[in-house]
Design a protein around this motif. Structure first.
Motif, mmCIF file in Angstrom:
data_model
loop_
_atom_site.group_PDB
_atom_site.id
_atom_site.type_symbol
_atom_site.label_atom_id
_atom_site.label_comp_id
_atom_site.label_asym_id
_atom_site.label_seq_id
_atom_site.Cartn_x
_atom_site.Cartn_y
_atom_site.Cartn_z
ATOM 1 N N ASP A 153 -13.789 76.830 14.405
ATOM 2 C CA ASP A 153 -12.715 76.162 15.330
ATOM 3 C C ASP A 153 -11.928 74.933 15.123
ATOM 4 N N GLY A 154 -11.165 75.651 14.726
ATOM 5 C CA GLY A 154 -10.483 73.606 14.350
ATOM 6 C C GLY A 154 -10.335 73.834 12.555
ATOM 7 N N ILE A 155 -11.192 74.481 12.112
ATOM 8 C CA ILE A 155 -10.453 73.580 10.701
ATOM 9 C C ILE A 155 -9.396 74.297 9.941
ATOM 10 N N THR A 156 -8.945 73.082 9.144
ATOM 11 C CA THR A 156 -7.674 72.911 8.726
ATOM 12 C C THR A 156 -7.771 72.526 7.343
ATOM 13 N N VAL A 157 -6.439 73.484 6.960
ATOM 14 C CA VAL A 157 -6.618 73.365 5.633
ATOM 15 C C VAL A 157 -4.972 73.680 5.024
ATOM 16 N N ALA A 158 -4.809 72.603 3.775
ATOM 17 C CA ALA A 158 -3.336 72.504 3.529
ATOM 18 C C ALA A 158 -2.996 73.292 2.055
ATOM 19 N N LEU A 159 -1.655 73.844 2.026
ATOM 20 C CA LEU A 159 -0.852 74.978 1.126
ATOM 21 C C LEU A 159 -1.312 73.514 -0.103
ATOM 22 N N PRO A 160 -0.889 74.520 -1.731
ATOM 23 C CA PRO A 160 -0.593 74.075 -2.202
ATOM 24 C C PRO A 160 0.608 72.959 -2.501
ATOM 25 N N GLU A 161 0.151 71.779 -2.918
ATOM 26 C CA GLU A 161 1.423 70.537 -3.348
ATOM 27 C C GLU A 161 1.594 70.207 -1.346
ATOM 28 N N ALA A 162 0.881 70.317 -1.130
ATOM 29 C CA ALA A 162 1.032 69.659 0.812
ATOM 30 C C ALA A 162 0.246 68.562 0.309
ATOM 31 N N PRO A 163 0.398 66.935 1.267
ATOM 32 C CA PRO A 163 0.124 65.300 1.103
ATOM 33 C C PRO A 163 -0.985 66.369 2.227
ATOM 34 N N LYS A 164 -2.793 65.595 1.472
ATOM 35 C CA LYS A 164 -3.548 65.977 2.577
ATOM 36 C C LYS A 164 -3.924 64.213 2.773
ATOM 37 N N ASP A 165 -4.280 64.094 3.481
ATOM 38 C CA ASP A 165 -5.510 63.003 4.170
ATOM 39 C C ASP A 165 -6.640 62.932 3.030
ATOM 40 N N TRP A 166 -7.025 63.491 2.348
ATOM 41 C CA TRP A 166 -8.542 63.918 1.902
ATOM 42 C C TRP A 166 -8.788 64.026 0.275
ATOM 43 N N GLU A 203 -9.971 70.502 4.142
ATOM 44 C CA GLU A 203 -10.108 69.580 4.256
ATOM 45 C C GLU A 203 -11.696 69.652 4.357
ATOM 46 N N PRO A 204 -12.385 68.578 3.424
ATOM 47 C CA PRO A 204 -14.172 68.985 3.023
ATOM 48 C C PRO A 204 -15.028 68.870 3.554
ATOM 49 N N LYS A 205 -14.834 68.580 5.092
ATOM 50 C CA LYS A 205 -15.859 68.276 6.567
ATOM 51 C C LYS A 205 -16.407 70.137 6.835
ATOM 52 N N TRP A 206 -14.933 71.254 6.297
ATOM 53 C CA TRP A 206 -15.165 72.579 6.681
ATOM 54 C C TRP A 206 -15.423 73.174 5.783
ATOM 55 N N LEU A 229 -4.862 73.275 -7.821
ATOM 56 C CA LEU A 229 -6.002 73.153 -7.799
ATOM 57 C C LEU A 229 -7.434 71.593 -7.019
ATOM 58 N N THR A 230 -8.025 72.093 -6.070
ATOM 59 C CA THR A 230 -8.997 70.920 -5.596
ATOM 60 C C THR A 230 -10.325 71.299 -5.500
ATOM 61 N N LYS A 231 -11.174 70.384 -5.414
ATOM 62 C CA LYS A 231 -12.588 70.817 -4.806
ATOM 63 C C LYS A 231 -12.794 71.592 -4.055
ATOM 64 N N THR A 232 -11.819 71.647 -2.956
ATOM 65 C CA THR A 232 -12.433 72.456 -1.791
ATOM 66 C C THR A 232 -11.041 73.554 -1.479
ATOM 67 N N SER A 233 -10.808 73.758 -2.997
ATOM 68 C CA SER A 233 -9.534 74.997 -3.191
ATOM 69 C C SER A 233 -10.599 76.708 -2.358
ATOM 70 N N ARG A 234 -9.765 77.294 -2.141
ATOM 71 C CA ARG A 234 -10.023 78.646 -1.662
ATOM 72 C C ARG A 234 -8.950 79.403 -1.578
ATOM 73 N N LEU A 235 -9.003 81.489 -1.375
ATOM 74 C CA LEU A 235 -7.848 81.573 -1.333
ATOM 75 C C LEU A 235 -8.457 82.331 -0.085
ATOM 76 N N CYS A 236 -7.012 82.145 1.233
ATOM 77 C CA CYS A 236 -7.686 82.170 2.681
ATOM 78 C C CYS A 236 -7.372 83.423 2.427
ATOM 79 N N CYS A 237 -7.096 84.363 2.394
ATOM 80 C CA CYS A 237 -7.370 86.116 2.815
ATOM 81 C C CYS A 237 -8.980 86.418 2.585
#
Ligand code: FES
Length: 107
Positions: free
Chosen positions: A94-107, A53-56, A77-85
């Motif tokens: 604390d509170g970070i939100t991440v989306a799996l590939p193909e998940a609907p995102k609100d950003w 999520e961009p704010k994070w 890929l998105t502008k805020t893609s990362r490898l979560c490992c």
């Protein structure tokens, strides 16, 4: 206990406990989230790709070249893609939100 929210492919938001010092990939495995993490976190696959999520995004450690190279192989890929490992849980995240590939995102 710090929390992280994973947005799954079906749009479900799953908030889970996120012990400090563990990577988001390890945390996802503890909670049955569908993130493969084929290489076990050694930056030789792209199966732990998430969109942050961009704010994070700016709170994360800077991305290293090896991670960038590997990310090129990920899909959705998105502008805020990362490898979560490579995202290690800290108080600051604390509170970070991440989306799996193909998940609907609100950003
Ligand atoms: Fe392979 Fe993250 S688990 S790069």
């Amino acid at each position: 206990m710090p929390k992280v929210t994973f947005i799954e492919k079906d749009g479900n938001h799953k908030e889970v406990d996120a012990p400090l010092g563990l990577s988001l990939m390890e945390i996802s495995h503890k909670h049955g989230i569908d993130i493969e993490g084929a290489c076990g976190g050694c930056l030789s696959c792209a199966t732990c790709h998430v969109s942050v999520e961009p704010k994070w995004f700016d709170k994360l450690e800077a991305i290293e070249e090896d991670e960038e190279d590997m990310l090129d192989m990920a899909f959705d890929l998105t502008k805020t893609s990362r490898l979560c490992c490579q995202i290690i849980m800290s108080e600051e995240l604390d509170g970070i939100t991440v989306a799996l590939p193909e998940a609907p995102k609100d950003w």
